[in-house]
Design a protein around this motif. Structure first.
Motif, PDB file in Angstrom:
ATOM      1  N   ALA A 150      65.941   2.800  64.846  1.00 58.08           N
ATOM      2  CA  ALA A 150      65.279   1.363  65.002  1.00 58.08           C
ATOM      3  C   ALA A 150      63.848   1.685  65.470  1.00 58.08           C
ATOM      4  CB  ALA A 150      66.194   0.459  65.817  1.00 58.08           C
ATOM      5  N   GLU A 151      63.724   2.445  66.400  1.00 57.34           N
ATOM      6  CA  GLU A 151      62.323   2.723  66.977  1.00 57.34           C
ATOM      7  C   GLU A 151      61.566   3.460  65.827  1.00 57.34           C
ATOM      8  OE1 GLU A 151      60.580   5.967  70.141  1.00 57.34           O
ATOM      9  OE2 GLU A 151      62.602   5.156  70.686  1.00 57.34           O
ATOM     10  N   ALA A 152      61.883   4.260  64.972  1.00 58.32           N
ATOM     11  CA  ALA A 152      61.273   4.988  64.171  1.00 58.32           C
ATOM     12  C   ALA A 152      60.844   3.936  62.810  1.00 58.32           C
ATOM     13  CB  ALA A 152      62.131   6.144  63.205  1.00 58.32           C
ATOM     14  N   LEU A 153      61.869   3.139  62.470  1.00 58.49           N
ATOM     15  CA  LEU A 153      61.660   2.086  61.539  1.00 58.49           C
ATOM     16  C   LEU A 153      60.466   1.264  61.960  1.00 58.49           C
ATOM     17  CD1 LEU A 153      64.195   0.531  59.557  1.00 58.49           C
ATOM     18  CD2 LEU A 153      62.277  -1.056  60.254  1.00 58.49           C
ATOM     19  N   TYR A 154      60.450   0.577  63.144  1.00 62.26           N
ATOM     20  CA  TYR A 154      59.348  -0.043  63.824  1.00 62.26           C
ATOM     21  C   TYR A 154      58.053   0.447  64.088  1.00 62.26           C
ATOM     22  CZ  TYR A 154      62.568  -4.337  64.237  1.00 62.26           C
ATOM     23  OH  TYR A 154      63.238  -5.331  63.564  1.00 62.26           O
ATOM     24  N   ASP A 155      58.293   1.769  64.312  1.00 62.94           N
ATOM     25  CA  ASP A 155      56.784   2.651  64.355  1.00 62.94           C
ATOM     26  C   ASP A 155      56.276   2.889  62.917  1.00 62.94           C
ATOM     27  OD1 ASP A 155      56.996   3.160  66.973  1.00 62.94           O
ATOM     28  OD2 ASP A 155      57.796   5.186  66.840  1.00 62.94           O
ATOM     29  N   ALA A 156      57.175   3.050  61.970  1.00 64.82           N
ATOM     30  CA  ALA A 156      56.656   3.077  60.648  1.00 64.82           C
ATOM     31  C   ALA A 156      55.935   1.901  59.992  1.00 64.82           C
ATOM     32  CB  ALA A 156      57.764   3.579  59.652  1.00 64.82           C
ATOM     33  N   ALA A 157      56.360   0.945  60.504  1.00 66.13           N
ATOM     34  CA  ALA A 157      55.844  -0.385  60.078  1.00 66.13           C
ATOM     35  C   ALA A 157      54.669  -0.754  60.434  1.00 66.13           C
ATOM     36  CB  ALA A 157      56.911  -1.796  60.539  1.00 66.13           C
ATOM     37  N   GLY A 158      54.121   0.063  61.538  1.00 65.61           N
ATOM     38  CA  GLY A 158      52.644  -0.019  62.026  1.00 65.61           C
ATOM     39  C   GLY A 158      51.625   0.737  61.050  1.00 65.61           C
ATOM     40  N   SER A 159      52.313   1.522  60.193  1.00 64.94           N
ATOM     41  CA  SER A 159      51.211   2.073  59.187  1.00 64.94           C
ATOM     42  C   SER A 159      51.515   2.141  57.668  1.00 64.94           C
ATOM     43  CB  SER A 159      51.252   3.664  59.550  1.00 64.94           C
ATOM     44  OG  SER A 159      52.251   4.228  59.371  1.00 64.94           O
ATOM     45  N   ALA A 160      52.891   1.716  57.402  1.00 64.39           N
ATOM     46  CA  ALA A 160      53.154   1.747  56.066  1.00 64.39           C
ATOM     47  C   ALA A 160      52.875   0.310  55.204  1.00 64.39           C
ATOM     48  CB  ALA A 160      54.852   1.876  55.875  1.00 64.39           C
ATOM     49  N   THR A 161      52.797   0.502  53.976  1.00 66.53           N
ATOM     50  CA  THR A 161      52.453  -0.661  53.277  1.00 66.53           C
ATOM     51  C   THR A 161      53.853  -1.308  52.826  1.00 66.53           C
ATOM     52  OG1 THR A 161      50.625  -0.066  52.492  1.00 66.53           O
ATOM     53  CG2 THR A 161      51.528  -1.637  51.124  1.00 66.53           C
ATOM     54  N   ALA A 162      55.036  -0.835  52.742  1.00 68.59           N
ATOM     55  CA  ALA A 162      56.191  -1.374  52.533  1.00 68.59           C
ATOM     56  C   ALA A 162      57.386  -0.414  52.779  1.00 68.59           C
ATOM     57  CB  ALA A 162      56.238  -1.650  50.960  1.00 68.59           C
ATOM     58  N   PHE A 163      58.526  -1.255  52.768  1.00 68.32           N
ATOM     59  CA  PHE A 163      59.842  -0.443  52.868  1.00 68.32           C
ATOM     60  C   PHE A 163      60.499  -0.449  51.482  1.00 68.32           C
ATOM     61  CE2 PHE A 163      59.387  -1.560  57.579  1.00 68.32           C
ATOM     62  CZ  PHE A 163      59.463  -0.157  57.991  1.00 68.32           C
ATOM     63  N   ALA A 164      61.019   0.670  51.418  1.00 75.63           N
ATOM     64  CA  ALA A 164      62.017   0.813  50.023  1.00 75.63           C
ATOM     65  C   ALA A 164      63.660   1.006  50.291  1.00 75.63           C
ATOM     66  CB  ALA A 164      61.503   1.980  49.054  1.00 75.63           C
ATOM     67  N   SER A 165      64.648   0.585  49.660  1.00 79.27           N
ATOM     68  CA  SER A 165      65.721   0.591  49.962  1.00 79.27           C
ATOM     69  C   SER A 165      66.787   0.813  48.613  1.00 79.27           C
ATOM     70  CB  SER A 165      66.502  -0.677  50.533  1.00 79.27           C
ATOM     71  OG  SER A 165      67.841  -0.371  50.661  1.00 79.27           O
ATOM     72  N   GLY A 166      67.436   1.821  48.571  1.00 78.85           N
ATOM     73  CA  GLY A 166      68.528   1.865  47.478  1.00 78.85           C
ATOM     74  C   GLY A 166      69.680   1.367  47.671  1.00 78.85           C
ATOM     75  N   VAL A 167      69.896   0.437  48.394  1.00 80.73           N
ATOM     76  CA  VAL A 167      71.186  -0.468  48.661  1.00 80.73           C
ATOM     77  C   VAL A 167      71.422  -1.159  47.277  1.00 80.73           C
ATOM     78  CG1 VAL A 167      69.999  -2.757  48.997  1.00 80.73           C
ATOM     79  CG2 VAL A 167      72.249  -2.007  50.096  1.00 80.73           C
ATOM     80  N   VAL A 168      72.926  -0.663  46.939  1.00 83.41           N
ATOM     81  CA  VAL A 168      73.323  -1.285  45.698  1.00 83.41           C
ATOM     82  C   VAL A 168      73.732  -2.547  45.892  1.00 83.41           C
ATOM     83  CG1 VAL A 168      75.283  -0.708  44.018  1.00 83.41           C
ATOM     84  CG2 VAL A 168      74.164   1.217  45.218  1.00 83.41           C
ATOM     85  N   SER A 169      74.447  -3.019  46.733  1.00 91.43           N
ATOM     86  CA  SER A 169      74.770  -4.472  46.915  1.00 91.43           C
ATOM     87  C   SER A 169      74.799  -4.895  48.239  1.00 91.43           C
ATOM     88  CB  SER A 169      76.066  -4.802  46.469  1.00 91.43           C
ATOM     89  OG  SER A 169      77.135  -3.981  47.384  1.00 91.43           O
ATOM     90  N   CYS A 170      74.222  -6.130  48.732  1.00 88.14           N
ATOM     91  CA  CYS A 170      74.272  -6.621  49.948  1.00 88.14           C
ATOM     92  C   CYS A 170      74.506  -7.927  50.178  1.00 88.14           C
ATOM     93  CB  CYS A 170      72.900  -6.381  50.616  1.00 88.14           C
ATOM     94  SG  CYS A 170      72.328  -6.686  52.197  1.00 88.14           S
ATOM     95  N   ASP A 171      75.323  -8.438  50.961  1.00 90.72           N
ATOM     96  CA  ASP A 171      75.610  -9.853  51.084  1.00 90.72           C
ATOM     97  C   ASP A 171      74.782 -10.810  51.885  1.00 90.72           C
ATOM     98  OD1 ASP A 171      76.377  -9.177  53.663  1.00 90.72           O
ATOM     99  OD2 ASP A 171      78.551  -8.828  53.119  1.00 90.72           O
ATOM    100  N   GLY A 172      75.015 -11.860  52.372  1.00 89.85           N
ATOM    101  CA  GLY A 172      74.070 -12.856  53.015  1.00 89.85           C
ATOM    102  C   GLY A 172      74.064 -12.796  54.643  1.00 89.85           C
TER     103      GLY A 172
END
Length: 348
Positions: A150-172
């Motif tokens: 969680a810490e690394a993800l929020y750190d990355a959000a400070g410099s990245a333009t977008a995130f990418a996910s390879g999730v196959v399915s995801c519910d609501g």
């Protein structure tokens, strides 16, 4: 039609470093042609649609005639050197801005390296699974892994333009904390160093965590219809989602983009069908290129030619005027990507 601006490539992986031998070049060309292994004995992946496209558009950028023999082309590539040949190809592709998934920095160019080679701009797209894999290499225990991720993800959000996910399915709804902890424990017990998570629960957890940052999130999956519940649940959360579907799925992705205000769809190199299914401002171009600079050239040429034919037909049939056609083409080629990924703000 000459009004298409320098393209924004919303997704690629970068180019290979160093010289490429015949076998390595062929293996990368085979991947682009959809092959899962080496070419059968006595054959070559230059005898594929991808191979023909490389021979059509890339030799002139290296000072050769179009359709020259593959052995002549590869000899010229070695003569120029990987660095010089890569620069000539990337700068001749017509792409001004790249959004790069830099999940494999040891083998492929970084955003900064690609930008220098292409003489353009490049922005990082952070692959969630790769980020989690790097964190797992440096921690023990599920609790530590989840907190550090969680810490690394929020750190990355400070410099990245977008995130990418390879999730196959995801519910609501996001998975519960106990379920996520159990999944993390299972995965950490069996994983090898460097491996990204293969637990569906963890993939969904990472995706929902990324949504909470507010950055655009790319969804890479073979069947975008399996994400409909997730798309519906994220409406109104203030995050844009971009569908990058598998082969043959671009039309369905465009329909989902039309159905949800916060959802956009990739058209790849064939915009004909997606433009029939969604408003033009919901569609974006990408090369999906990996390893070979030639694949950037090929994808850009295929997209521009297809766009010119399609919009040209619309003008000839009286659907729109030429100035309007140019505006539509510019939206799909670059304008929508600049808006969704906030590229003008990033450049400032």
């Amino acid at each position: 039609m000459n009004g298409i601006p320098p393209l924004v490539d919303q997704y690629s992986r970068g180019t290979a470093r160093g010289e490429l031998g015949l076998g390595t070049f062929e293996s990368h060309l085979g991947e682009a042609a959809g092959a899962a292994g080496p070419a059968p004995p006595g054959t070559t992946f230059f005898d594929s649609r991808a191979g023909l496209a490389v021979r059509r558009w890339c030799p002139p950028l290296l000072g050769l005639e179009a359709h020259c023999a593959p052995v002549r082309y590869l000899a010229r590539r070695r003569e120029l050197g990987a660095y010089r040949a890569g620069n000539l190809l990337l700068r001749g592709a017509g792409i001004g801005t790249f959004l790069l998934d830099a999940a494999d920095p040891a083998a492929l160019t970084s955003p900064a390296e690609l930008a220098r080679a292409a003489g353009g701009r490049a922005h990082e797209v952070v692959r969630l699974e790769a980020l989690a894999g790097r964190v797992a290499d440096a921690c023990d225990g599920a609790g530590s892994f989840l907190a550090l991720t969680a810490e690394a993800l929020y750190d990355a959000a400070g410099s990245a333009t977008a995130f990418a996910s390879g999730v196959v399915s995801c519910d609501g709804s996001p998975p519960g904390a106990a379920e996520v902890c159990r999944a993390a424990s299972r995965w950490l017990r069996r994983r090898r160093p460097g491996e990204p998570p293969d637990e569906p629960v963890l993939a969904r957890h990472l995706l929902w965590t990324a949504v909470a940052t507010g950055l655009p999130v790319q969804l890479h999956g073979p069947r975008t219809e399996d994400l409909t519940g997730f798309l519906r649940a994220t409406a109104g959360l203030g995050v844009d989602l971009i569908l990058l579907p598998g082969p043959g799925q671009h039309r369905g992705a465009a329909r989902l983009a039309a159905a949800f205000p916060h959802v956009y769809a990739d058209v790849g190199t064939r915009p004909e069908e997606p433009l029939r299914e969604a408003p033009f401002g919901k569609l974006l171009f990408s090369t999906g290129a990996r390893a070979l600079a030639e694949l950037y050239v090929v994808a850009a040429r295929l997209f521009v030619r297809a766009m010119e034919r399609l919009i040209g037909d619309w003008v000839a049939d009286g659907w729109c005027r030429r100035a309007e056609a140019g505006r539509i083409a510019a939206l799909v080629a670059a304008g929508t990507a600049r808006r969704v990924y906030r590229l003008d703000a990033a450049a400032g």
